[in-house]
Design a protein around this motif. Structure first.
Motif, PDB file in Angstrom:
ATOM      1  N   PRO A  41      37.596  53.073  15.998  1.00 36.03           N
ATOM      2  CA  PRO A  41      37.999  51.839  15.298  1.00 36.03           C
ATOM      3  C   PRO A  41      37.591  50.566  16.019  1.00 36.03           C
ATOM      4  O   PRO A  41      37.347  49.537  15.374  1.00 36.03           O
ATOM      5  N   ARG A  42      37.504  50.607  17.337  1.00 36.25           N
ATOM      6  CA  ARG A  42      37.139  49.396  18.089  1.00 36.25           C
ATOM      7  C   ARG A  42      35.641  49.110  18.034  1.00 36.25           C
ATOM      8  O   ARG A  42      35.209  48.005  18.395  1.00 36.25           O
ATOM      9  N   ARG A  88      37.004  52.175   8.654  1.00 36.28           N
ATOM     10  CA  ARG A  88      37.820  51.070   9.141  1.00 36.28           C
ATOM     11  C   ARG A  88      38.038  50.067   8.003  1.00 36.28           C
ATOM     12  O   ARG A  88      37.085  49.497   7.492  1.00 36.28           O
ATOM     13  N   THR A  89      39.289  49.915   7.593  1.00 34.79           N
ATOM     14  CA  THR A  89      39.591  49.013   6.472  1.00 34.79           C
ATOM     15  C   THR A  89      40.425  47.831   6.950  1.00 34.79           C
ATOM     16  O   THR A  89      40.893  47.789   8.077  1.00 34.79           O
ATOM     17  N   CYS A 109      32.024  53.218   8.963  1.00 37.83           N
ATOM     18  CA  CYS A 109      32.517  54.594   8.862  1.00 37.83           C
ATOM     19  C   CYS A 109      32.094  55.426  10.060  1.00 37.83           C
ATOM     20  O   CYS A 109      31.039  55.201  10.664  1.00 37.83           O
ATOM     21  N   LEU A 141      42.451  54.965  10.626  1.00 40.48           N
ATOM     22  CA  LEU A 141      41.291  55.069   9.754  1.00 40.48           C
ATOM     23  C   LEU A 141      41.701  55.601   8.387  1.00 40.48           C
ATOM     24  O   LEU A 141      42.588  56.454   8.273  1.00 40.48           O
TER      25      LEU A 141
END
Length: 272
Positions: A222-223, A271-272, A230, A252
């Motif tokens: 995510p970072r 990642r949204t 994605c 995620l």
């Protein structure tokens, strides 16, 4: 496989065609299931009868066909492979297809645990003008990946997962393809000899339950992902539920894609 006797008889220098039956017979005797297909590829690779004899003997001795030829076919591409480097599997083409469907306009692509760099090369070929980075902890893999990704403008890095990547990629990655090792440690010895004896343990052994590296990727991804970026990993059917949970635990949005024909299971986190 046992090594059958194989003799290269004189042939016309144009095509080695007279040896086709002998090559097929030698490969069959060694236990090659697809002897006719392999014979065609080996015949095409050999320039002389002496070279043909050497290639057939190497294959009959148990060396994977891709290492005999020096390349593996992956999504219509010839990917260079070298001894000691993980050979790309055809089922991993499904991961590439899922990445392209998820992020068809991706501009920054990372091939993590890249091995030969097959995934990154295929993605860059399909997407066109992208910034491509490939990384692996194994120096042999990095060297091999460099050979493959240079033609599509890629950059190869050596290091442990995200430690290998340039810091300026943080928060910019549109597609993070991570073909992590996922064989449980106790099951590595059950793999076919072509994998067990000729591919690096670091590319196969995923720890106690096979998901050690996947969990590390899920925690860090995510970072590094751009918004709506994605991360995709391949896993087995029995590990899929745990893998999905690992992605979800780090915020995620996750889904599982499967292809029964290829025995492929790909976890996709966004990642949204």
């Amino acid at each position: 496989m046992s090594s059958p006797s194989f003799s290269a008889h004189p042939v016309d220098p144009a095509g080695l065609g007279d040896l086709s039956d002998s090559v097929v017979a030698a490969l069959r005797a060694a236990g090659c299931v697809f002897a006719e297909d392999e014979a065609r590829l080996i015949l095409a690779a050999a320039a002389t009868p002496a070279e043909l004899t050497r290639l057939v003997e190497r294959r009959a001795g148990g060396l994977p066909l891709e290492l005999v030829l020096g390349w593996a076919e992956f999504r219509g591409l010839r990917i260079a492979v070298e001894p000691g480097v993980f050979v790309p599997r055809r089922r991993t083409e499904f991961l590439v297809e899922q990445a392209l469907a998820q992020a068809p306009r991706a501009r920054v692509v990372v091939d993590l645990c890249c091995g030969s760099g097959a995934v990154g090369t295929a993605l860059a070929t399909a997407l066109g003008d992208v910034e491509l980075h490939a990384a692996d902890i194994d120096p042999a893999a990095v060297r091999c990946a460099h050979r493959n990704i240079t033609g599509v403008g890629g950059h190869a890095h050596r290091g442990d997962l995200f430690e290998a990547l340039p810091e300026e990629l943080r928060g910019r990655i549109d597609i993070l393809a991570a073909n992590v090792p996922y064989v449980p440690t106790d099951e590595v010895g059950l793999l076919p000899p072509e994998a067990r004896d000729h591919e690096p343990l670091v590319a196969l052994d995923g720890g106690f339950d096979g998901l050690d590296v996947l969990r590390r990727v899920a925690a860090e991804a995510p970072r590094w992902l751009a918004p709506d970026g994605c991360v995709l990993v391949e896993t087995s059917e029995r590990q899929a539920g745990t893998a999905v949970a690992a992605f979800a635990a780090h915020g995620l949005t996750v889904r599982l894609a499967t292809d029964d024909d290829l025995y492929a299971n790909v976890v996709i986190g966004v990642r949204t």
